[in-house]
Scaffold this motif. Structure first.
Motif, mmCIF file in Angstrom:
data_model
loop_
_atom_site.group_PDB
_atom_site.id
_atom_site.type_symbol
_atom_site.label_atom_id
_atom_site.label_comp_id
_atom_site.label_asym_id
_atom_site.label_seq_id
_atom_site.Cartn_x
_atom_site.Cartn_y
_atom_site.Cartn_z
ATOM 1 N N ASP A 104 -7.649 1.064 3.616
ATOM 2 C CA ASP A 104 -7.493 -0.106 4.478
ATOM 3 C C ASP A 104 -7.760 -1.398 3.710
ATOM 4 O O ASP A 104 -7.083 -2.410 3.921
ATOM 5 C CB ASP A 104 -8.437 -0.001 5.690
ATOM 6 N N ASP A 105 -8.739 -1.364 2.796
ATOM 7 C CA ASP A 105 -9.009 -2.544 1.968
ATOM 8 C C ASP A 105 -7.814 -2.844 1.059
ATOM 9 O O ASP A 105 -7.446 -4.009 0.869
ATOM 10 C CB ASP A 105 -10.259 -2.319 1.114
ATOM 11 N N LEU A 107 -4.644 -2.063 1.612
ATOM 12 C CA LEU A 107 -3.554 -2.578 2.442
ATOM 13 C C LEU A 107 -3.751 -4.057 2.758
ATOM 14 O O LEU A 107 -2.799 -4.846 2.757
ATOM 15 C CB LEU A 107 -3.459 -1.775 3.740
ATOM 16 N N ARG A 108 -4.995 -4.429 3.011
ATOM 17 C CA ARG A 108 -5.296 -5.838 3.308
ATOM 18 C C ARG A 108 -5.030 -6.705 2.078
ATOM 19 O O ARG A 108 -4.383 -7.747 2.187
ATOM 20 C CB ARG A 108 -6.754 -5.969 3.762
ATOM 21 N N ASP A 113 1.844 -2.958 5.176
ATOM 22 C CA ASP A 113 1.404 -1.980 6.176
ATOM 23 C C ASP A 113 1.461 -0.551 5.651
ATOM 24 O O ASP A 113 1.056 0.377 6.334
ATOM 25 C CB ASP A 113 2.241 -2.100 7.451
ATOM 26 N N ARG A 144 0.292 4.928 6.982
ATOM 27 C CA ARG A 144 -0.237 3.993 5.987
ATOM 28 C C ARG A 144 0.175 4.372 4.566
ATOM 29 O O ARG A 144 0.122 3.537 3.665
ATOM 30 C CB ARG A 144 -1.761 3.923 6.093
#
Length: 321
Positions: A104-105, A107-108, A113, A144
């Motif tokens: 998630d980090d 992707l940010r 996405d 993801r």
């Protein structure tokens, strides 16, 4: 640029990949933008980064470029999640929670996405393998991640992980592995490449120029503006040995005979080795990248390839089957 299937999958990638290990260190954002444009214009698609490169700053730079500079859908985006341990509840190496939080980090930072190729950066003996691999399954089923691979796994580790993922149809099969591979380091030939080939994984070869040593620039001294004179000096020093000097001499001799830069000879050798999908170019400057990309036009004559095979042959005895 020619493209190849990555392992036993439907993903096609350029047979030269752009690495970003120096982005945010020796390569600033403007230089990174120039490199990415040069690579894209040459027909390159596979761009490889990692969440540990400058504590994520390389991913941040790449994310900005894929948002404002190069269309995201024209790049095969690869990154890794490291099995690093740090304070806090999700600092547990390659645990499910740690890996998914790292994803998630990424992707940010990458402002996207999904990751096209998500790779496990290292084996973590402190975490059950099925838990580590379950993170891949979750990442793909939630959209993801599109494809998955590993990096720096030993042969038995790679075979175990690949077998586990193909044992049940609901699991996400591995399609690739990354490993250092060059004329100066042929250790993957012992177990990693045979395991990858058997399980249908493509090899992405990092440090294909022997950490820069195979260009010949360190033959007599350390250039002041080189990687060997900066923060990554120990990284380069690893391959500055007597054996390496003999191999570099052979590469320089071949390059002179072919009328081409030594980097072309070293890259063409790796690129066309059995099992290799793409060498990963870790160039610091656009000039270096342009030189490396021009290797696309070179195919080594059989006699020169045989001579390089001979001079660089591993000295240790491979295990018997």
């Amino acid at each position: 640029m020619e493209h190849r299937q990555l392992g036993r999958s439907g993903l096609r990638v350029s047979r030269l990949a752009l690495g970003t290990m120096t982005w945010g260190l020796d390569t600033d954002a403007d230089q990174a933008a120039e490199q990415l444009s040069t690579f894209h214009d040459a027909g390159g698609t596979l761009v490889d980064t990692a969440d540990v490169y400058q504590d994520g700053h390389a991913e941040t730079i790449l994310g900005e470029l894929l948002t404002h500079h190069i269309p995201r859908d024209e790049i095969v985006l690869a990154t890794t999640a490291a099995a690093r341990r740090k304070p806090g509840p999700f600092g547990g190496g390659a645990s499910r929670g740690s890996l998914l939080a790292a994803l998630d980090d990424s992707l940010r930072r990458l402002q996207t996405d999904h990751i096209d190729l998500w790779q496990l950066h290292a084996w973590d003996p402190a975490v059950p393998l099925d838990e580590t691999l379950a993170a891949i399954d979750t990442a793909t089923t939630t959209g993801r991640v599109r494809y998955a691979g590993t990096a720096n796994y030993a042969g038995w580790q790679l075979a175990t992980a690949a077998t586990h993922q193909r044992a049940h149809p609901t699991r996400t099969p591995l399609i690739s592995t990354q490993h250092e591979y060059s004329l100066l380091d042929r250790t993957p030939e012992r177990e990693v490449i045979p395991a990858a080939t058997h399980h249908g994984l493509g090899l992405l070869a990092w440090a294909p120029l022997g950490r820069g040593v195979l260009t010949g620039k360190y033959r007599n001294s350390t250039p002041a503006d080189s990687r060997g004179a900066g923060p990554l000096a120990s990284y380069v020093e690893h391959h500055r040995t007597e054996r390496a000097a003999r191999i570099v001499h052979a590469v320089l001799t071949a390059a002179e005979g072919l009328g081409t830069p030594p980097a072309h000879v070293a890259l063409a050798w790796v690129r066309d080795r059995p099992g290799v999908t793409a060498p990963v170019l870790g160039t610091r400057t656009t000039s270096q990248l342009k030189t490396a990309l021009a290797a696309e036009d070179l195919t080594l004559p059989p006699a020169i390839r045989a001579a390089l095979d001979d001079i660089s042959a591993p000295t240790d005895t491979p295990p018997q089957p």
